[in-house]
Enzyme design. Structure first.
Site, PDB file in Angstrom:
ATOM      1  N   GLU B  49      10.974   0.277   6.448  1.00 34.09           N
ATOM      2  CA  GLU B  49       9.740   1.089   6.014  1.00 34.09           C
ATOM      3  C   GLU B  49       8.417  -0.060   5.530  1.00 34.09           C
ATOM      4  OE1 GLU B  49      11.732   2.122   1.082  1.00 34.09           O
ATOM      5  OE2 GLU B  49       9.378   1.160   0.907  1.00 34.09           O
ATOM      6  N   ASP B  60       2.174  -3.662  -7.147  1.00 35.86           N
ATOM      7  CA  ASP B  60       3.766  -4.496  -6.566  1.00 35.86           C
ATOM      8  C   ASP B  60       3.269  -5.789  -7.872  1.00 35.86           C
ATOM      9  OD1 ASP B  60       4.591  -3.575  -4.307  1.00 35.86           O
ATOM     10  OD2 ASP B  60       2.557  -2.939  -3.954  1.00 35.86           O
TER      11      ASP B  60
END
Lengths: 398, 261
Positions: B49, B60
């Site tokens: 990824e 995040d």
């Protein structure tokens, strides 16, 4: 008839819900909570009572006689949000949202703040309701707005300094959203402007629309007719939409004034609608200051409350439709306007509101004596004293 | 059938748990991306990824925020990331998924981006800012370019929604382990929740991500899932300056730890 947002939370092309899946249930819950509250007379009564007995509404609509004479054309009225409890219009929204928080049963409040006005307004109502309050604030802004940091602490809020990115409002907002994602079951996020994912831009607008609703009935009483022009500053855009919204179905002219900072041709400004392009930040699609790669630019304004690279999606839609004209004034023009209002009217405005006032220089020569201009004086200047004191063109002994 | 589907079928046939490893493209330096991909593949990862860095990554945690900021400071762009995918494709068939935020894609031109990604050899896309409600035209563009559109479910997703998301998802279903941001420190893997997702999602294999820090976490997560995604823990090791050999060992320990002996 003007009827935005649509069911999907869009104002024309703008708005939406660009958020992590974790938040979707909370946003749906909030929308339901709000729609129920809107129809509930008990909620409405409580909201109105607090706006009156706690925030000090209705705020006056003051005729600015000497400022009107100074320009020598149309009549200027000031909508006095500076007289609200905590010193700005922000409290209208936080009262509405804290009552929703109470209904949700959540005991912890999260907020972001730039200049600290929304943080103070949130800490204030959280204290009033006996709820725990955490405010995210960029480290850079904490240094710039020491007074408001102290106010929030005195009100019992916890201040979390944000050290990521540019350490200003945009990063504080990201951090507040991260907290919400992590504590969504226990915490209620009180957003400070008409930004973020649906339903926030709609909810905050509705709460702030008390400004325009009052102004409209006040001017009718005072002048027996509608105003000709409405004028407000735009950062995220909550005070502007609050004034404009009840008038959107009329043909009254409206101007939103953004911060041009050091100038539109420099990289140091916050004129999102003038210089930005549509993009996605903090949950909605709207105009955005960004580079060619789609990375968000750091905004600049002498006024911390306008220092944001995004803007509410409804403003983006009103810009594209041409219903509202968006202009900008520089730091220096805003400072001059703050000085002018102080000596002409005995009112020291917040730096944000001074941006709206500065636009009178361009607007008033085009008006006639029959015109009535209503300016939203969104906040008072107490919080900006350190900035004013540091500027040479401002009167006063140093 | 694209590389992700092939990989997931192979895992199923060989009764193997899948491992996807996340790298922030361009961190710690752009030069290190290809050697890192190599080391991770050697360690046994099944899917790579690549995180496309964004200035304001609201989903995040601190580790990926910082890595994104450092990558951006070194001039990482979507064009550059696609050029690296083309280089990886010259020597490897490992499935590659791009994960990122919408705005850089809008600036690039969404239609062009998904088309260019497909041509470069990308197999799937993860856009955490796009819940079902906003899938609309993006979902169409992604599938029109034969890319897997990998959607996420979280602990706040209702069972009814899991069904809908599973339907809209392809490649695999990304099961976010905790309500939180990437690398959440407080995460204790809730096996009951993962079991619920696994029994509800009939269409896609289920991979668990967010807060998988060790072989033990991974083992616990795959009791009722088909694999895991490791991100922040890996970025943290890379940030500490660990050697490629050490990264490879870390990946291998997680991959092997998940398999039944």
């Amino acid at each position: 008839m003007y009827n935005y947002p649509d069911k999907r939370g869009y104002f024309g092309e703008y708005g939406g819900q660009f958020v992590p899946e974790t938040l979707m249930s909370a946003l749906n819950e909030l929308e339901k909570l709000y729609n129920d509250a809107k129809r509930d007379p008990v909620y409405q009564k409580e909201f109105k009572e607090l706006l009156g007995s706690y925030a000090g509404r209705p705020t006056p609509l003051s005729y600015a006689e000497r400022l009107t004479e100074y320009y020598g054309h149309g009549k200027i009225y000031l909508k006095r949000e500076d007289l609200c409890h905590t010193g700005a219009h922000k409290i209208n929204n936080t009262i509405g949202q804290i009552l929703l928080a109470k209904r949700s049963g959540k005991k912890r409040i999260i907020a972001e703040t730039g200049a600290g006005q929304h943080g103070v307004a949130t800490a204030t109502v959280a204290a009033k309701m006996g709820l725990q309050c955490t405010v995210y604030m960029g480290e850079e802004d904490i240094h710039r707005q020491e007074l408001n940091v102290f106010r929030m602490k005195m009100l019992g809020a916890e201040i979390v300094p944000v050290t990521s990115g540019s350490r200003t409002l945009k990063d504080a907002t990201s951090e507040a959203i991260r907290d919400w994602v992590s504590n969504v079951e226990s915490s209620f996020y009180i957003i400070g402007s008409v930004v973020g994912p649906h339903p926030y831009p709609m909810i905050v607008r509705d709460f702030q629309s008390v400004i325009g609703t009052e102004a409209r009935s006040q001017i009718k009483k005072l002048e027996g007719r509608e105003p000709s022009v409405l004028l407000a500053c735009v950062g995220g855009g909550s005070n502007a939409i609050g004034l404009f919204y009840p008038f959107l179905d009329t043909s009254i002219k409206m101007y939103g004034v953004e911060a041009a900072g050091l100038g539109l041709n420099t990289s140091k400004h916050a004129a999102t609608l003038t210089k930005g392009k549509p993009g996605v930040l903090h949950g909605s699609l709207s105009y955005l200051l960004q580079d060619k790669q789609g990375q968000v630019k750091v905004a600049h304004s002498i006024s911390a409350g306008l220092d944001y690279p995004g803007v509410g999606p409804e403003h983006s839609s009103l810009k594209d439709s041409g219903r509202v004209v968006y202009a900008s004034v520089t730091d220096k023009q805003a400072l001059d306007a703050a000085q002018l209002l102080s000596t002409q009217e005995g009112i020291i405005p917040a730096l944000e509101s001074a941006h709206a006032l500065a636009y009178l220089e361009r607007l008033m020569p085009k008006t006639t004596r029959k015109d009535i201009v209503v300016v939203n004086l969104s906040g008072r200047g107490d919080k900006d004293m350190p900035t004013y004191m540091a500027v040479k063109t401002i009167k006063g002994k140093r | 059938m694209n590389r992700i589907q092939r990989t997931m079928i192979r895992c199923k046939v060989e009764k193997e748990k899948a491992l996807a490893c996340f790298l922030t493209a361009g961190y710690p330096t752009p030069e290190e991306l290809l050697p890192l991909v190599c080391a991770i593949e050697k360690g046994g990862a099944d899917i790579i990824e690549l995180g496309m860095p964004f200035s304001d990554p609201m989903a995040d945690g601190p580790v990926i925020q910082l890595s994104s900021q450092i990558a951006l400071q070194q001039g990482v762009t979507l064009e550059w990331i696609l050029s690296q995918v083309r280089l990886i494709r010259q020597r490897s068939e490992i499935p590659i998924v791009l994960m990122g935020y919408l705005n850089p894609i809008i600036a690039y031109g969404a239609e062009k981006f998904f088309n260019d990604s497909s041509l470069a050899g990308v197999d799937g896309i993860i856009l955490p800012e796009l819940p079902l409600e906003e899938q609309g035209r993006y979902a169409d563009l992604i599938s029109a370019n034969r890319l897997a559109n990998i959607l996420l479910v979280t602990p706040t997703t209702s069972t009814k929604r899991i069904v809908l998301i599973d339907k809209g998802s392809s490649g695999f279903l990304y099961c976010v382990s905790t309500a939180g941001v990437t690398g959440s420190p407080k995460s204790k893997i809730d096996t009951n929740y993962i079991k619920k997702v696994k029994t509800t999602a009939k269409k896609n294999p289920v991979l668990v991500g967010f807060g998988i820090k060790s072989a033990e976490d991974a083992k616990r997560a795959v009791l009722n899932a088909d694999g895991v995604i490791v991100g922040s823990a890996l970025i943290e090791l890379i940030g500490k300056g660990k050697s490629l050999a050490a990264i490879e060992v870390f990946v291998r320990r997680i991959k092997n730890g998940m398999q039944k002996r």
